[in-house]
Motif scaffolding. Structure first.
Motif, PDB file in Angstrom:
ATOM      1  N   ALA A 288       0.828  -1.210   0.000  1.00 21.97           N
ATOM      2  CA  ALA A 288       0.000   0.000   0.000  1.00 21.97           C
ATOM      3  C   ALA A 288       0.858   1.255   0.000  1.00 21.97           C
ATOM      4  CB  ALA A 288      -0.923  -0.016   1.216  1.00 21.97           C
ATOM      5  N   LYS A 289       1.951   1.222   0.787  1.00 24.24           N
ATOM      6  CA  LYS A 289       2.847   2.388   0.818  1.00 24.24           C
ATOM      7  C   LYS A 289       3.484   2.625  -0.543  1.00 24.24           C
ATOM      8  CE  LYS A 289       4.072   2.323   5.737  1.00 24.24           C
ATOM      9  NZ  LYS A 289       5.155   2.099   6.734  1.00 24.24           N
ATOM     10  N   MET A 290       3.895   1.542  -1.194  1.00 25.01           N
ATOM     11  CA  MET A 290       4.485   1.698  -2.522  1.00 25.01           C
ATOM     12  C   MET A 290       3.461   2.245  -3.506  1.00 25.01           C
ATOM     13  SD  MET A 290       6.794  -1.778  -2.805  1.00 25.01           S
ATOM     14  CE  MET A 290       7.324  -1.354  -4.453  1.00 25.01           C
ATOM     15  N   GLU A 291       2.215   1.792  -3.364  1.00 27.53           N
ATOM     16  CA  GLU A 291       1.157   2.284  -4.242  1.00 27.53           C
ATOM     17  C   GLU A 291       0.891   3.769  -4.003  1.00 27.53           C
ATOM     18  OE1 GLU A 291      -1.841   1.507  -7.189  1.00 27.53           O
ATOM     19  OE2 GLU A 291      -0.265   0.180  -6.403  1.00 27.53           O
ATOM     20  N   LEU A 292       0.925   4.186  -2.736  1.00 31.30           N
ATOM     21  CA  LEU A 292       0.643   5.581  -2.403  1.00 31.30           C
ATOM     22  C   LEU A 292       1.732   6.527  -2.881  1.00 31.30           C
ATOM     23  CD1 LEU A 292      -0.821   5.198   1.201  1.00 31.30           C
ATOM     24  CD2 LEU A 292      -2.036   5.970  -0.840  1.00 31.30           C
ATOM     25  N   ARG A 293       2.956   5.989  -2.990  1.00 30.33           N
ATOM     26  CA  ARG A 293       4.042   6.869  -3.443  1.00 30.33           C
ATOM     27  C   ARG A 293       3.814   7.383  -4.856  1.00 30.33           C
ATOM     28  NH1 ARG A 293       7.707   2.798  -1.140  1.00 30.33           N
ATOM     29  NH2 ARG A 293       8.353   3.477   0.936  1.00 30.33           N
ATOM     30  N   THR A 294       3.041   6.675  -5.643  1.00 29.36           N
ATOM     31  CA  THR A 294       2.780   7.112  -7.025  1.00 29.36           C
ATOM     32  C   THR A 294       1.735   8.223  -7.092  1.00 29.36           C
ATOM     33  OG1 THR A 294       1.067   5.435  -7.310  1.00 29.36           O
ATOM     34  CG2 THR A 294       3.314   4.780  -7.825  1.00 29.36           C
ATOM     35  N   PHE A 295       1.126   8.562  -5.967  1.00 25.15           N
ATOM     36  CA  PHE A 295       0.065   9.579  -5.953  1.00 25.15           C
ATOM     37  C   PHE A 295       0.575  10.853  -5.285  1.00 25.15           C
ATOM     38  CE2 PHE A 295      -2.163   5.550  -6.171  1.00 25.15           C
ATOM     39  CZ  PHE A 295      -3.103   5.788  -7.158  1.00 25.15           C
ATOM     40  N   MET A 300      -2.607  13.574  -8.307  1.00 22.60           N
ATOM     41  CA  MET A 300      -3.910  13.390  -7.673  1.00 22.60           C
ATOM     42  C   MET A 300      -4.916  14.399  -8.205  1.00 22.60           C
ATOM     43  SD  MET A 300      -4.215  10.867  -5.591  1.00 22.60           S
ATOM     44  CE  MET A 300      -5.545  11.370  -4.507  1.00 22.60           C
ATOM     45  N   GLU A 301      -4.434  15.663  -8.404  1.00 26.91           N
ATOM     46  CA  GLU A 301      -5.329  16.696  -8.928  1.00 26.91           C
ATOM     47  C   GLU A 301      -5.801  16.354 -10.331  1.00 26.91           C
ATOM     48  OE1 GLU A 301      -5.354  21.537  -9.728  1.00 26.91           O
ATOM     49  OE2 GLU A 301      -3.554  20.525  -8.992  1.00 26.91           O
ATOM     50  N   ILE A 302      -4.864  15.869 -11.157  1.00 27.20           N
ATOM     51  CA  ILE A 302      -5.213  15.487 -12.526  1.00 27.20           C
ATOM     52  C   ILE A 302      -6.213  14.339 -12.522  1.00 27.20           C
ATOM     53  CG2 ILE A 302      -4.300  14.486 -14.656  1.00 27.20           C
ATOM     54  CD1 ILE A 302      -1.688  16.025 -14.070  1.00 27.20           C
ATOM     55  N   ARG A 303      -5.965  13.357 -11.640  1.00 22.06           N
ATOM     56  CA  ARG A 303      -6.854  12.201 -11.580  1.00 22.06           C
ATOM     57  C   ARG A 303      -8.253  12.611 -11.118  1.00 22.06           C
ATOM     58  NH1 ARG A 303      -3.647   6.775  -9.647  1.00 22.06           N
ATOM     59  NH2 ARG A 303      -1.830   7.031 -10.985  1.00 22.06           N
ATOM     60  N   LEU A 304      -8.275  13.519 -10.134  1.00 22.47           N
ATOM     61  CA  LEU A 304      -9.569  13.974  -9.641  1.00 22.47           C
ATOM     62  C   LEU A 304     -10.323  14.741 -10.721  1.00 22.47           C
ATOM     63  CD1 LEU A 304      -8.723  15.076  -5.996  1.00 22.47           C
ATOM     64  CD2 LEU A 304     -10.262  13.240  -6.680  1.00 22.47           C
ATOM     65  N   LYS A 305      -9.570  15.590 -11.468  1.00 21.61           N
ATOM     66  CA  LYS A 305     -10.215  16.352 -12.536  1.00 21.61           C
ATOM     67  C   LYS A 305     -10.745  15.410 -13.619  1.00 21.61           C
ATOM     68  CE  LYS A 305      -7.833  20.786 -12.061  1.00 21.61           C
ATOM     69  NZ  LYS A 305      -6.892  21.746 -12.685  1.00 21.61           N
ATOM     70  N   SER A 306      -9.964  14.368 -13.918  1.00 18.00           N
ATOM     71  CA  SER A 306     -10.408  13.427 -14.946  1.00 18.00           C
ATOM     72  C   SER A 306     -11.687  12.697 -14.521  1.00 18.00           C
ATOM     73  CB  SER A 306      -9.299  12.415 -15.239  1.00 18.00           C
ATOM     74  OG  SER A 306      -9.063  11.583 -14.114  1.00 18.00           O
ATOM     75  N   ILE A 307     -11.886  12.608 -13.216  1.00 18.70           N
ATOM     76  CA  ILE A 307     -13.102  11.965 -12.712  1.00 18.70           C
ATOM     77  C   ILE A 307     -14.252  12.962 -12.625  1.00 18.70           C
ATOM     78  CG2 ILE A 307     -14.131  10.817 -10.719  1.00 18.70           C
ATOM     79  CD1 ILE A 307     -11.355   9.636 -10.145  1.00 18.70           C
ATOM     80  N   ILE A 308     -13.915  14.204 -12.110  1.00 20.07           N
ATOM     81  CA  ILE A 308     -14.965  15.188 -11.835  1.00 20.07           C
ATOM     82  C   ILE A 308     -15.481  15.841 -13.110  1.00 20.07           C
ATOM     83  CG2 ILE A 308     -15.404  17.410 -10.712  1.00 20.07           C
ATOM     84  CD1 ILE A 308     -13.471  16.516  -8.497  1.00 20.07           C
TER      85      ILE A 308
END
Length: 397
Positions: A288-295, A300-308
């Motif tokens: 999980a820590k390794m996964e979180l390092r990629t965010f 995160m802002e780009i991903r959120l915008k792509s969703i919103i």
């Protein structure tokens, strides 16, 4: 010295030759008496009946294969050779094989019964049930005063005192033993007394163990819903209960070792499981820590915008569609209202009167539509757009 005079050695030698030459091998039936076990492993005793007795010896090599426990009073068939022991001037039988008298008949009976019950499928492997790994209560069908129950209780206390023991007392020897054993097995099942059942007794002769080969006992074990461990006699002893039971233990003590889970083993197994679980959790946390390092913040802002953003577009499109539909329906409603207003305006009596028309009202307030409604001389009212006139009917067409 006279030629007819013999020495003790000579006469003893003659007797030895006669006896040993006349009886090379024989089988004697008698009762064991004056049994004296020897540290060397040889067995010394006397065989006797109502009228005589004979000394007997069974040397260590042959005694190792003896299938029952030696004790005074046991009636046996002893096979061997007669021997004269010259230094003491006595004869004895040197036994090579010995079995309890009547044992051959018992073995034949058991073998016939075994074959019959096996044909019914009572010994089939498919019927066997696994023993519970962690029983909460163990039932024991045996004599409450025998050595077997003492051994089982001692082992239970040593291995895991947390497992309770239910003793179901039964006769394990004699004519009524089989009925009491079968009854206690059925009782354990009827009242669900335990999670696993030990059925057995300590060692004894083949005749002593015969109740555990009784058909009623075998059927009770085969029908038991509770897993059964058969523990009859010593390791060399066998009974039909061993074939019907889910597990056969060589001795009652071995059955206890098998059934009562060692507490330390349980603790070790729990600790091992705990270790594996913690290792798994730690591995999941690392992943999980390794996964979180990629965010990071920007991604995160780009991903959120792509969703919103698609959601916003869908909401806006829906808003416009709803607004347009509402406006269309509102305009349609307005046209309907205007049409209704024009229709009402055209139908308004006041407007009709303004165009020069009048309304004739008879007595009682009824509107006159036909001259036949009036009588000559009747007073009527005439309503105009700006007032009313009272009149009298002087004629009608």
């Amino acid at each position: 010295m006279s030629e007819n005079v013999l020495t003790v050695t000579q006469i003893t030698q003659n007797i030895k030759e006669i006896i040993e030459g006349s009886f090379p091998t024989l089988t004697i039936e008698g009762e064991i008496s004056n049994y004296r076990p020897n540290a060397s492993g040889h067995l010394y005793f006397v065989l006797k009946d109502e009228g005589a007795q004979i000394s007997a010896v069974m040397f260590k090599g042959k005694a190792a294969g003896l299938g029952f426990q030696m004790k005074d009073g046991t009636k046996v068939h002893a096979t061997g050779t007669l021997s004269v022991y010259a230094p003491q001037g006595k004869y004895q039988i040197v036994i090579s094989k010995m079995e309890i008298a009547g044992e051959g008949d018992i073995l034949k009976l058991i073998e016939e019964r075994k074959r019959s019950l096996a044909e019914e499928g009572l010994f089939d492997q498919e019927r066997k049930k696994p023993l519970p790994k962690y029983p909460r209560r163990v039932g024991v069908v045996t004599s409450p005063t025998g050595a077997a129950i003492r051994d089982i209780l001692n082992i239970a206390k040593r291995r895991n005192p947390g497992i309770s023991v239910a003793v179901l007392p039964a006769q394990v020897q004699g004519d009524s033993a089989a009925k009491t054993i079968a009854k206690q097995i059925k009782t354990a099942n009827a009242y669900k007394i335990c999670d696993v059942l030990i059925v057995g007794r300590g060692g004894g002769s083949l005749e002593d163990l015969l109740p555990f080969s009784d058909e009623e006992v075998v059927r009770a074990i085969a029908d038991s819903r509770i897993p059964v461990v058969s523990a009859v006699g010593h390791e060399i002893d066998w009974a039909l209960s061993d074939y019907a039971a889910d597990v056969r233990a060589p001795t009652p003590s071995a059955a206890a070792e098998l059934v009562f889970t060692q507490k330390s083993e349980m603790v070790a197994e729990i600790e091992e499981f705990k270790g594996r679980m913690l290792e798994r959790i730690e591995s999941m946390i690392r992943d999980a820590k390794m996964e979180l390092r990629t965010f990071d913040a920007s991604s995160m802002e780009i991903r959120l915008k792509s969703i919103i953003q698609p959601m916003r577009s869908r909401i806006e499109n829906s808003r416009r569609s709803v607004t347009e539909k509402m406006q269309g329906r509102l305009e349609e409603a307005r046209r309907t209202v205007r049409n209704c207003e024009r229709t009402l305006e055209l139908a308004n009596p006041e407007n009709v009167l303004k165009r020069g028309f009048a309304i004739v009202i008879a007595e009682g307030g009824k509107i006159v539509r036909n001259p036949e409604q009036l009588e000559g001389g009747e007073v009527i009212g005439i309503k105009l757009s700006e007032g009313e006139i009272a009149a009298k009917v002087i004629g009608k067409n």
